[in-house]
Design a protein around this motif. Structure first.
Motif, PDB file in Angstrom:
ATOM      1  N   LYS A   1      -8.807   9.803  16.627  1.00 42.89           N
ATOM      2  CA  LYS A   1      -7.498   9.230  16.991  1.00 42.89           C
ATOM      3  C   LYS A   1      -7.234   9.404  18.486  1.00 42.89           C
ATOM      4  N   ALA A   2      -7.793  10.508  19.050  1.00 39.78           N
ATOM      5  CA  ALA A   2      -7.569  10.809  20.470  1.00 39.78           C
ATOM      6  C   ALA A   2      -8.281   9.839  21.420  1.00 39.78           C
ATOM      7  N   LEU A   3      -9.093   8.931  20.871  1.00 39.04           N
ATOM      8  CA  LEU A   3      -9.666   7.862  21.709  1.00 39.04           C
ATOM      9  C   LEU A   3      -8.547   7.057  22.377  1.00 39.04           C
ATOM     10  N   GLY A   4      -7.358   7.112  21.771  1.00 37.36           N
ATOM     11  CA  GLY A   4      -6.242   6.341  22.318  1.00 37.36           C
ATOM     12  C   GLY A   4      -5.184   7.203  22.986  1.00 37.36           C
ATOM     13  N   ILE A   5      -5.575   8.359  23.470  1.00 38.00           N
ATOM     14  CA  ILE A   5      -4.575   9.289  24.027  1.00 38.00           C
ATOM     15  C   ILE A   5      -3.861   8.714  25.252  1.00 38.00           C
ATOM     16  N   ASP A   6      -4.546   7.838  26.016  1.00 37.31           N
ATOM     17  CA  ASP A   6      -3.907   7.253  27.205  1.00 37.31           C
ATOM     18  C   ASP A   6      -3.443   5.821  26.973  1.00 37.31           C
ATOM     19  N   ASP A   7      -3.787   5.266  25.808  1.00 36.60           N
ATOM     20  CA  ASP A   7      -3.488   3.852  25.553  1.00 36.60           C
ATOM     21  C   ASP A   7      -3.489   3.618  24.034  1.00 36.60           C
ATOM     22  N   PHE A   8      -2.284   3.391  23.499  1.00 36.77           N
ATOM     23  CA  PHE A   8      -2.156   3.267  22.034  1.00 36.77           C
ATOM     24  C   PHE A   8      -3.034   2.157  21.449  1.00 36.77           C
ATOM     25  N   ARG A   9      -3.430   1.186  22.294  1.00 35.89           N
ATOM     26  CA  ARG A   9      -4.265   0.086  21.794  1.00 35.89           C
ATOM     27  C   ARG A   9      -5.647   0.563  21.358  1.00 35.89           C
ATOM     28  N   LYS A  10      -6.015   1.767  21.822  1.00 37.46           N
ATOM     29  CA  LYS A  10      -7.346   2.308  21.488  1.00 37.46           C
ATOM     30  C   LYS A  10      -7.306   3.355  20.379  1.00 37.46           C
ATOM     31  N   ILE A  11      -6.131   3.607  19.803  1.00 38.96           N
ATOM     32  CA  ILE A  11      -6.063   4.546  18.668  1.00 38.96           C
ATOM     33  C   ILE A  11      -6.653   3.842  17.447  1.00 38.96           C
ATOM     34  N   PRO A  12      -7.713   4.378  16.840  1.00 40.82           N
ATOM     35  CA  PRO A  12      -8.270   3.715  15.651  1.00 40.82           C
ATOM     36  C   PRO A  12      -7.182   3.600  14.565  1.00 40.82           C
ATOM     37  N   ASN A  13      -6.996   2.399  14.057  1.00 41.85           N
ATOM     38  CA  ASN A  13      -5.930   2.128  13.085  1.00 41.85           C
ATOM     39  C   ASN A  13      -6.341   2.544  11.681  1.00 41.85           C
ATOM     40  N   GLY A  14      -5.493   3.297  11.024  1.00 38.84           N
ATOM     41  CA  GLY A  14      -5.739   3.588   9.612  1.00 38.84           C
ATOM     42  C   GLY A  14      -5.184   4.925   9.173  1.00 38.84           C
ATOM     43  N   VAL A  15      -4.836   5.008   7.892  1.00 32.96           N
ATOM     44  CA  VAL A  15      -4.309   6.247   7.294  1.00 32.96           C
ATOM     45  C   VAL A  15      -5.037   6.542   5.986  1.00 32.96           C
ATOM     46  N   ASN A  16      -4.843   7.765   5.486  1.00 35.52           N
ATOM     47  CA  ASN A  16      -5.454   8.157   4.211  1.00 35.52           C
ATOM     48  C   ASN A  16      -4.614   7.669   3.029  1.00 35.52           C
ATOM     49  N   GLY A  17      -5.127   7.856   1.808  1.00 41.83           N
ATOM     50  CA  GLY A  17      -4.347   7.463   0.626  1.00 41.83           C
ATOM     51  C   GLY A  17      -5.133   7.383  -0.667  1.00 41.83           C
TER      52      GLY A  17
ATOM     53  N   VAL B   1       0.853  -1.188   0.000  1.00 40.90           N
ATOM     54  CA  VAL B   1       0.000   0.000   0.000  1.00 40.90           C
ATOM     55  C   VAL B   1       0.891   1.241   0.000  1.00 40.90           C
ATOM     56  N   VAL B   2       0.312   2.366  -0.410  1.00 41.54           N
ATOM     57  CA  VAL B   2       1.118   3.569  -0.645  1.00 41.54           C
ATOM     58  C   VAL B   2       1.911   3.972   0.609  1.00 41.54           C
ATOM     59  N   SER B   3       1.287   3.883   1.774  1.00 42.91           N
ATOM     60  CA  SER B   3       1.988   4.296   2.995  1.00 42.91           C
ATOM     61  C   SER B   3       3.254   3.476   3.200  1.00 42.91           C
ATOM     62  N   GLY B   4       3.177   2.182   2.941  1.00 42.52           N
ATOM     63  CA  GLY B   4       4.332   1.309   3.109  1.00 42.52           C
ATOM     64  C   GLY B   4       5.396   1.511   2.045  1.00 42.52           C
ATOM     65  N   LEU B   5       4.975   1.937   0.865  1.00 42.85           N
ATOM     66  CA  LEU B   5       5.918   2.162  -0.234  1.00 42.85           C
ATOM     67  C   LEU B   5       6.664   3.475  -0.082  1.00 42.85           C
ATOM     68  N   VAL B   6       5.967   4.475   0.470  1.00 48.53           N
ATOM     69  CA  VAL B   6       6.468   5.845   0.420  1.00 48.53           C
ATOM     70  C   VAL B   6       7.070   6.297   1.758  1.00 48.53           C
ATOM     71  N   LEU B   7       6.441   5.892   2.861  1.00 48.64           N
ATOM     72  CA  LEU B   7       6.867   6.412   4.170  1.00 48.64           C
ATOM     73  C   LEU B   7       7.840   5.461   4.859  1.00 48.64           C
ATOM     74  N   ASP B   8       8.597   5.980   5.803  1.00 49.77           N
ATOM     75  CA  ASP B   8       9.261   5.128   6.788  1.00 49.77           C
ATOM     76  C   ASP B   8       9.076   5.826   8.125  1.00 49.77           C
ATOM     77  N   ASP B   9       9.463   5.164   9.221  1.00 44.34           N
ATOM     78  CA  ASP B   9       9.010   5.706  10.511  1.00 44.34           C
ATOM     79  C   ASP B   9       9.976   6.716  11.146  1.00 44.34           C
ATOM     80  N   SER B  10      11.002   7.136  10.400  1.00 44.33           N
ATOM     81  CA  SER B  10      11.897   8.128  11.006  1.00 44.33           C
ATOM     82  C   SER B  10      11.159   9.452  11.210  1.00 44.33           C
ATOM     83  N   GLY B  11      11.158   9.907  12.442  1.00 43.58           N
ATOM     84  CA  GLY B  11      10.507  11.176  12.766  1.00 43.58           C
ATOM     85  C   GLY B  11       9.004  11.094  12.974  1.00 43.58           C
ATOM     86  N   LEU B  12       8.431   9.889  12.813  1.00 46.05           N
ATOM     87  CA  LEU B  12       6.969   9.805  12.927  1.00 46.05           C
ATOM     88  C   LEU B  12       6.476   9.820  14.368  1.00 46.05           C
ATOM     89  N   TRP B  13       7.278   9.245  15.284  1.00 46.90           N
ATOM     90  CA  TRP B  13       6.760   9.077  16.655  1.00 46.90           C
ATOM     91  C   TRP B  13       7.041  10.329  17.474  1.00 46.90           C
TER      92      TRP B  13
END
Ligand code: URP
Ligand code: ZN
Ligand code: ZN
Length: 452
Positions: free
Chosen positions: A326-342, A265-277
């Motif tokens: 996305k802020a549903l997971g502000i205290d627990d990353f397991r609750k951040i709804p998963n997904g990106v645009n594209g 998918v485009v996110s995996g082809l184009v992005l890497d995680d440097s600077g994302l976190w």
């Protein structure tokens, strides 16, 4: 808009050839493709000199209006498709999620959501449970509803995940129906362990998401699904291939002659995680998807695999949530709804990353963004080709113009964009869907109810 259109003087590109020709369209269908077509003055003429005339993109992997992780994706079948059309994609295939395990109830729910469509669409279906009705319902989906593909989630423990017993049952059902089995390949049991460990260590932010689901778990599940598909002797489609580990499993199986299809998918082809976190939750959370965006190197390896044919087509996994969701997971990353645009960015980013950079030809671009998808999901040559008799789903791309991505001007309803600030060469100047000019001069003219 006119029902008669002539696209003049462009380079018409199909997956197997390119030629300078005109394209004449009547009532949504391509009537002829040849040089110097003469028409009367009741025909709208679009000049494509110096530009590429290509089949509209087909996105094999989207989630519009999906209930997921305690909320619902913010792009519905209208806004998501409008975004798609503005970026040169004219068809997408979405995933029907069953309702309380019922496939027919899921189908009815999605058919209703899709009534507002402004472009053509197809459905895959997820299989999330197994009971005495599932096999019979799968048969009805295949024979009466046009669904050829079923997705099995090996991750999302406690909600969508299924075990190997069910995966085997599902693969066997697909085999007997002539349908295609698809997998989300991550080891969900191991991911759940990893998540628990992160929380125990006090890592509750978005970086915990990526740390808890490393590439080895994607490689394991991909290899397992491939071997089980070999055991059942049925083809397999691996969705959102995000890592070298998963890609190598697919490459190895294909080299051995197994029928395995790999979709980066485009996110995996184009992005890497440097600077994302980023320490700013809102910035980091927008990148949270599964499998996660990997470290530098995976993206380049996926690009290389795509250019040599070890991976076959590009999707997006468009699955958008705004900052509040996305802020549903502000205290627990397991609750951040998963997904990106594209869905809106795919055609531009694949052009820039793969064609403009010299990794693939323009014909290969058509192959990986449109034709291969149409072939796999049984809609070629109605879609995925510029041929007499095909649907008039066409883009005009100017290789000398440039695109720029920002949430301020994008058409998706979400308030962030994982490609914020990116620019590149190659611009979709015109999109024609079902014979209608829906995108031209930066103006979008879409009508709900026109998609089929
Ligand atoms: O993070 C993702 N990928 N969200 C969409 C659901 C899926 O797994 O495809
Ligand atoms: Zn998935
Ligand atoms: Zn997905």
């Amino acid at each position: 808009s006119s029902s008669k259109l002539l696209i003049k003087g462009g380079t018409v590109v199909n997956a197997d050839r390119q030629e300078v020709a005109d394209v004449y369209i009547e009532d949504g269908i391509i009537v002829s493709v040849q040089p110097n077509i003469k028409v009367g003055d009741d025909v709208t003429v679009l000049d494509a000199t110096g530009k590429y005339v290509m089949p509209g993109g087909i996105d094999p992997h989207t989630h519009l209006e999906m209930e997921f992780m305690g909320t619902e994706t913010i792009d519905d079948f209208f806004s998501g498709q409008a975004a798609a059309l503005s970026g040169g994609t004219t068809m997408h295939i979405d995933f029907v999620i069953p309702v309380n395990g019922s496939l027919s109830a899921g189908f009815e729910a999605y058919a209703k959501k899709a009534k507002k469509s402004c472009m053509d669409y197809g459905f895959h279906m997820a299989i999330t449970k197994w009971d005495e009705y599932v096999e019979r319902e799968m048969e009805i989906m295949v024979k009466e509803k046009g669904i050829n593909s079923f997705k099995f989630f090996l991750a999302y423990k406690g909600s969508l995940m299924i075990n190997d017993e069910l995966l085997l049952k599902g693969m066997k059902a697909c085999k007997s129906l002539g349908a295609l089995a698809m997998v989300h390949a991550e080891n969900g049991d191991a991911v759940a362990e990893g998540q628990k460990k992160m929380i125990e260590l006090g890592i509750t932010g978005p970086e915990g998401h990526v740390l808890s689901r490393p590439p080895v778990l994607e490689g394991e599940a991909t290899g397992r699904a491939i071997r089980l598909a070999s055991f059942v002797n049925t083809p397999l489609y691996v969705v959102h291939v995000m890592s070298i580990d998963a890609m190598e499993e697919i490459a190895k199986a294909r080299k051995a002659g197994q029928r395995v299809i790999g979709e980066p998918v485009v996110s995996g082809l184009v992005l890497d995680d440097s600077g994302l976190w980023d320490p700013d939750f809102t910035i980091a959370a927008k990148y949270v998807m599964s499998p996660p965006i990997r470290k530098q190197g995976h993206n380049k390896a996926l690009q290389a695999a795509l250019s040599t044919g070890l991976l076959q087509l590009v999707g997006t996994d468009h699955c958008t949530f705004n900052s509040t969701q996305k802020a549903l997971g502000i205290d627990d990353f397991r609750k951040i709804p998963n997904g990106v645009n594209g869905i809106e960015e795919r055609m531009h980013l694949v052009w820039d990353t793969m064609v403009e950079s010299g990794k693939i030809s323009v014909t290969d671009y058509v192959q990986i963004t449109s034709t291969e998808c149409a072939r796999i999901f049984n809609i070629y040559p109605r879609k995925g080709a510029i041929l007499a008799g095909s649907d008039a789903d066409i883009i005009i791309l100017n290789p000398n113009s440039s695109f720029q991505i920002t949430a301020e001007t994008h058409h998706s309803r979400t308030d962030t964009n994982v490609y914020e600030g990116r620019r590149g060469k190659g611009k979709v100047e015109v999109t024609i869907a079902g014979g209608r000019v829906v995108w031209k001069d930066g103006e979008l003219k879409v009508l709900p109810g026109t998609g089929r």
